[in-house]
Design an enzyme around this catalytic site. Structure first.
Site, PDB file in Angstrom:
ATOM      1  N   SER A 100      -8.003  -1.490   0.941  1.00 24.19           N
ATOM      2  CA  SER A 100      -9.198  -1.790   2.167  1.00 24.19           C
ATOM      3  C   SER A 100      -9.866  -0.405   2.646  1.00 24.19           C
ATOM      4  O   SER A 100     -10.483   0.554   1.751  1.00 24.19           O
ATOM      5  CB  SER A 100      -8.153  -1.919   3.204  1.00 24.19           C
ATOM      6  OG  SER A 100      -9.434  -2.941   3.827  1.00 24.19           O
ATOM      7  N   HIS A 101      -9.627  -0.457   3.998  1.00 25.34           N
ATOM      8  CA  HIS A 101      -9.922   1.392   4.531  1.00 25.34           C
ATOM      9  C   HIS A 101      -9.798   2.445   3.773  1.00 25.34           C
ATOM     10  O   HIS A 101      -9.950   3.630   4.579  1.00 25.34           O
ATOM     11  CB  HIS A 101     -10.452   1.009   6.356  1.00 25.34           C
ATOM     12  CG  HIS A 101      -9.174   0.530   6.668  1.00 25.34           C
ATOM     13  ND1 HIS A 101      -8.524  -0.562   6.332  1.00 25.34           N
ATOM     14  CD2 HIS A 101      -8.169   1.552   7.772  1.00 25.34           C
ATOM     15  CE1 HIS A 101      -7.358  -0.173   7.365  1.00 25.34           C
ATOM     16  NE2 HIS A 101      -7.157   0.642   8.089  1.00 25.34           N
ATOM     17  N   ARG A 117       1.143  -1.190   0.040  1.00 25.31           N
ATOM     18  CA  ARG A 117      -0.004  -0.543   0.119  1.00 25.31           C
ATOM     19  C   ARG A 117       1.094   1.382   0.190  1.00 25.31           C
ATOM     20  O   ARG A 117       1.904   1.200   0.704  1.00 25.31           O
ATOM     21  CB  ARG A 117      -0.863  -0.196   1.448  1.00 25.31           C
ATOM     22  CG  ARG A 117      -1.764  -1.151   1.187  1.00 25.31           C
ATOM     23  CD  ARG A 117      -2.898  -1.076   2.477  1.00 25.31           C
ATOM     24  NE  ARG A 117      -3.661  -2.533   2.363  1.00 25.31           N
ATOM     25  CZ  ARG A 117      -4.361  -2.429   3.556  1.00 25.31           C
ATOM     26  NH1 ARG A 117      -4.819  -1.619   4.368  1.00 25.31           N
ATOM     27  NH2 ARG A 117      -5.081  -3.849   3.334  1.00 25.31           N
ATOM     28  N   ASP A 119     -16.530  -1.503   4.367  1.00 24.24           N
ATOM     29  CA  ASP A 119     -15.355  -0.541   4.101  1.00 24.24           C
ATOM     30  C   ASP A 119     -15.176  -0.850   2.253  1.00 24.24           C
ATOM     31  O   ASP A 119     -16.134  -1.246   1.634  1.00 24.24           O
ATOM     32  CB  ASP A 119     -14.228  -0.619   4.559  1.00 24.24           C
ATOM     33  CG  ASP A 119     -13.691  -2.364   4.419  1.00 24.24           C
ATOM     34  OD1 ASP A 119     -14.384  -2.763   3.967  1.00 24.24           O
ATOM     35  OD2 ASP A 119     -12.144  -2.472   4.439  1.00 24.24           O
ATOM     36  N   ASP A 145     -13.176  -1.854   0.073  1.00 22.25           N
ATOM     37  CA  ASP A 145     -13.142  -3.585   0.194  1.00 22.25           C
ATOM     38  C   ASP A 145     -13.796  -4.382   0.281  1.00 22.25           C
ATOM     39  O   ASP A 145     -14.188  -5.723  -0.259  1.00 22.25           O
ATOM     40  CB  ASP A 145     -11.740  -3.812  -0.019  1.00 22.25           C
ATOM     41  CG  ASP A 145     -11.018  -4.145   0.591  1.00 22.25           C
ATOM     42  OD1 ASP A 145     -11.513  -4.022   2.044  1.00 22.25           O
ATOM     43  OD2 ASP A 145     -10.508  -5.108   0.748  1.00 22.25           O
ATOM     44  N   LYS A 148     -11.450 -11.564   5.980  1.00 18.74           N
ATOM     45  CA  LYS A 148     -12.943 -10.683   6.418  1.00 18.74           C
ATOM     46  C   LYS A 148     -13.611 -11.076   5.370  1.00 18.74           C
ATOM     47  O   LYS A 148     -13.645 -10.228   3.896  1.00 18.74           O
ATOM     48  CB  LYS A 148     -12.082 -10.546   7.794  1.00 18.74           C
ATOM     49  CG  LYS A 148     -11.585  -8.985   6.569  1.00 18.74           C
ATOM     50  CD  LYS A 148     -11.155  -7.883   7.713  1.00 18.74           C
ATOM     51  CE  LYS A 148     -10.200  -6.635   7.402  1.00 18.74           C
ATOM     52  NZ  LYS A 148      -8.446  -7.420   7.399  1.00 18.74           N
ATOM     53  N   THR A 194      -1.650 -10.442  14.984  1.00 22.53           N
ATOM     54  CA  THR A 194      -2.600  -9.133  13.335  1.00 22.53           C
ATOM     55  C   THR A 194      -2.217  -9.672  11.886  1.00 22.53           C
ATOM     56  O   THR A 194      -1.225  -9.651  11.443  1.00 22.53           O
ATOM     57  CB  THR A 194      -2.759  -7.733  13.685  1.00 22.53           C
ATOM     58  OG1 THR A 194      -2.913  -7.459  14.983  1.00 22.53           O
ATOM     59  CG2 THR A 194      -2.963  -7.080  12.825  1.00 22.53           C
ATOM     60  N   GLU A 232     -11.115  -9.840  14.320  1.00 21.23           N
ATOM     61  CA  GLU A 232     -10.557  -9.152  14.750  1.00 21.23           C
ATOM     62  C   GLU A 232     -11.015  -7.540  15.680  1.00 21.23           C
ATOM     63  O   GLU A 232     -12.425  -6.864  14.536  1.00 21.23           O
ATOM     64  CB  GLU A 232      -9.184  -8.331  13.908  1.00 21.23           C
ATOM     65  CG  GLU A 232      -8.423  -9.241  13.215  1.00 21.23           C
ATOM     66  CD  GLU A 232      -8.211  -8.981  11.596  1.00 21.23           C
ATOM     67  OE1 GLU A 232      -6.659  -9.207  11.397  1.00 21.23           O
ATOM     68  OE2 GLU A 232      -8.463  -7.715  11.042  1.00 21.23           O
ATOM     69  N   ASP A 259     -14.583  -6.054   2.924  1.00 13.95           N
ATOM     70  CA  ASP A 259     -13.998  -6.827   4.134  1.00 13.95           C
ATOM     71  C   ASP A 259     -14.810  -7.038   5.576  1.00 13.95           C
ATOM     72  O   ASP A 259     -14.225  -7.349   6.433  1.00 13.95           O
ATOM     73  CB  ASP A 259     -12.576  -7.214   4.153  1.00 13.95           C
ATOM     74  CG  ASP A 259     -11.361  -6.402   4.278  1.00 13.95           C
ATOM     75  OD1 ASP A 259     -12.099  -5.101   4.335  1.00 13.95           O
ATOM     76  OD2 ASP A 259     -10.143  -7.249   3.935  1.00 13.95           O
ATOM     77  N   ARG A 260     -14.614  -5.276   5.883  1.00 15.54           N
ATOM     78  CA  ARG A 260     -14.307  -5.138   7.542  1.00 15.54           C
ATOM     79  C   ARG A 260     -16.403  -4.243   6.986  1.00 15.54           C
ATOM     80  O   ARG A 260     -16.948  -3.864   6.325  1.00 15.54           O
ATOM     81  CB  ARG A 260     -14.113  -3.465   7.300  1.00 15.54           C
ATOM     82  CG  ARG A 260     -12.038  -4.451   7.867  1.00 15.54           C
ATOM     83  CD  ARG A 260     -11.570  -2.493   7.922  1.00 15.54           C
ATOM     84  NE  ARG A 260     -10.256  -2.813   8.193  1.00 15.54           N
ATOM     85  CZ  ARG A 260      -9.149  -2.811   8.735  1.00 15.54           C
ATOM     86  NH1 ARG A 260      -9.823  -2.015   9.851  1.00 15.54           N
ATOM     87  NH2 ARG A 260      -8.215  -2.847   8.296  1.00 15.54           N
TER      88      ARG A 260
END
Length: 539
Positions: free
Chosen positions: A115-116, A23, A286, A288, A387, A355, A374, A290-291
């Protein structure tokens, strides 16, 4: 006939994948050959297996996804990949990538997401590789990718391939005598069909539509991320909700200028809408997909640690687990131990892992793990190896349909039965890296000095006695401090506070935890090292 061109290149420093891939800022990825180098290194890390293989390709719709999909197509063709399964317009949620890898038994997939993290030309982009089990590449693979990026001198590309990704269908190319196929897929179809196998959609639909009385009003927020098309297909088309029950369902390259992180700070619009409106349930996802964040009527907030524990104690409500059974639970190290108490009560194994979702995947593949989560708003099961935000929302709706309780009612019943792990997380984002590393070293030195275990730390009328490192007190309270690997610049310091109460379960978390927070800030000297008077985000 498209040909293969070998391009000379120079290695870039710092292409080391973190817990969820590489990233960086968009402006880093658009440097000459920067992205090409990393893609070539992913393919080279798979060695001879890449020739004749099938890969899945998709991303969260953020700025640069379409351009990088085009590069992946051209570089894959030149390196002997036989087939790519590409989401229409480059759109595939991260859990959908995992689903497709597993369903079609591919070598793996390349996921384009940060991601987020925020999107747009001035913000973030990311690339990660998922293996044949559908999960993030293990440390051995990411280390090999990084090693290759440090020594790369050439990459292969078929620059003449023109492959539109806006229309579903199959396109075939002859690349120097080898057939190369690109299938543009419906981004949503396979994933939605899988959710229909896992959950009882008619029962959830009956809940939402209120077939037994008052409709159960939901508000689902995709935050202009990748889940928009999935949310519309599932909640509107399949479960009978109206367009008024979903919001921000069009994926945008900059997420509409918002920060696509489903927490109380960045999903404040959803929180306000549920708080002031006639809604029984709210969920946000989020960038992508997954959250997830779950809230109830009046914006009653469910911490991710509590969400995991509630799901663990109600898995029998979900058809998937009725058939497959439940093998064990797991949580990341900073996540509160609420699920541990459920595991003990139900007689299931419980695991604590570092993590990073890849560590859950190992346990799933070994047949020892059914549910995991998580504290960073990630929840999932062994149905995929990522996730899965939408899965979590559907799991909650399954429980609500089975119990006829409210979200708050479910939590109060759970706390009465198991006690409550009060939990909070303080995020200090984009701090200067050097002082933060110094802080971690100083705290590690302090914690390993003679006499630290057994030392007393007080704030107000509370005194905590250190029982173990990380920092664990005799009453089970914990302080965890770590530097996050999910940002694209600077250091993000995360401070986790966790304290268990067996009886006093209905208090305000920030009030209940204030003495422990004060101790943590004093022990770490966090204000001095970060230069911050307050965190960026409080969970």
């Amino acid at each position: 006939m498209p040909g293969v061109v070998t391009v000379n290149t120079t290695a870039y420093e710092g292409q080391k994948p973190g817990t969820s891939g590489l990233r960086k800022k968009v402006k880093v990825f658009i440097q000459e050959n920067y992205t090409e180098n990393f893609i070539q290194s992913i393919l080279d890390a798979n060695k001879n297996a890449i020739v004749g293989s099938t890969l899945v390709v998709g991303g969260d719709g953020r700025y640069l996804v379409k351009e990088v999909v085009d590069k992946i197509i051209k570089i894959s063709a030149a390196n002997g990949v036989a087939k790519l399964l590409v989401g229409q317009n480059g759109i595939l949620s991260t859990p959908a990538v995992s689903c497709i890898i597993r369903k079609y038994k591919t070598l793996g997939g390349i996921v384009l997401t940060a991601s987020h993290n925020p999107g747009g030309i001035d913000n973030d982009f990311g690339i990660k590789f998922n293996c044949s089990n559908g999960g993030p590449a293990p440390d051995g693979t990411t280390n090999e990718i990084y090693k290759l990026t440090t020594a790369i001198t050439q990459y292969k590309i078929s620059p003449d391939i023109v492959c539109p990704i806006d229309k579903i269908g199959v396109q075939q190319f002859d690349v120097e005598g080898r057939q190369f196929t690109v299938e543009i897929m419906d981004s949503v179809k396979d994933y939605v069909e899988y959710m229909q196998e896992i959950f009882d959609f008619p029962k959830i639909k009956a809940l939402i539509q209120g077939s037994s009385g008052k409709p159960f009003n939901v508000l689902i927020d995709s935050m202009n991320g990748v889940t928009g098309p999935y949310v519309k297909r599932i909640f509107v088309d399949e479960l009978g909700a109206s367009d008024k029950n979903v919001r921000r369902v069009i994926p945008l390259e900059d997420f509409g200028g918002a920060h696509p992180d489903p927490n109380l700070t960045y999903a404040a619009e959803l929180v306000e809408a549920v708080k002031n409106g006639d809604y029984d349930f709210g969920a946000a996802f989020d960038g992508d997909g997954d959250r997830n964040m779950i809230i109830g009527r009046g914006a009653f907030f469910v911490t991710p640690s509590d969400s995991l524990a509630v799901l663990a104690s109600h898995l029998q409500c979900i058809p998937y687990f009725q058939g497959a059974g439940v093998r064990g639970f797991a949580r990341s190290m900073p996540t509160a131990a609420a699920v541990d108490r459920v595991a003990a009560r139900l007689g299931h194994e419980i695991f604590e892992v570092p993590t990073g979702w890849k560590y859950f995947g190992n346990l799933m593949d070994a047949g020892r793990l059914s549910l995991c989560g998580e504290e960073s708003f990630g929840t999932g099961s062994d149905h995929v190896r990522e996730k899965d935000g939408l899965w979590a929302a559907l799991a909650w709706l399954s429980i609500l349909a089975a119990t006829s309780l409210s979200v708050e009612g479910i939590l109060q019943k759970h706390w009465a039965q198991f006690g409550r792990n009060y939990f909070t997380r303080y995020d200090y984002e984009e701090c200067a890296s050097d002082p933060c590393n110094e802080m971690m070293q100083a705290l590690e030195k302090k914690m390993t000095e003679a006499g630290f275990v057994g030392s007393k730390h007080s704030s107000g009328d509370k005194t905590y006695v250190v029982k173990g490192l990380r920092i664990i007190f005799e009453d089970g309270s914990r302080i965890v401090l770590r530097l996050s690997g999910t940002g694209s610049s600077g250091a993000t310091v995360r401070l986790y506070i966790d304290s268990y109460e067996a009886k006093n379960v209905l208090g305000d978390a920030q009030v209940m935890l204030k003495p422990l927070i004060d101790v943590a800030l004093k022990l770490s000297d966090l204000k001095r090292y970060t230069g911050r008077d307050a965190p960026t985000v409080i969970t």
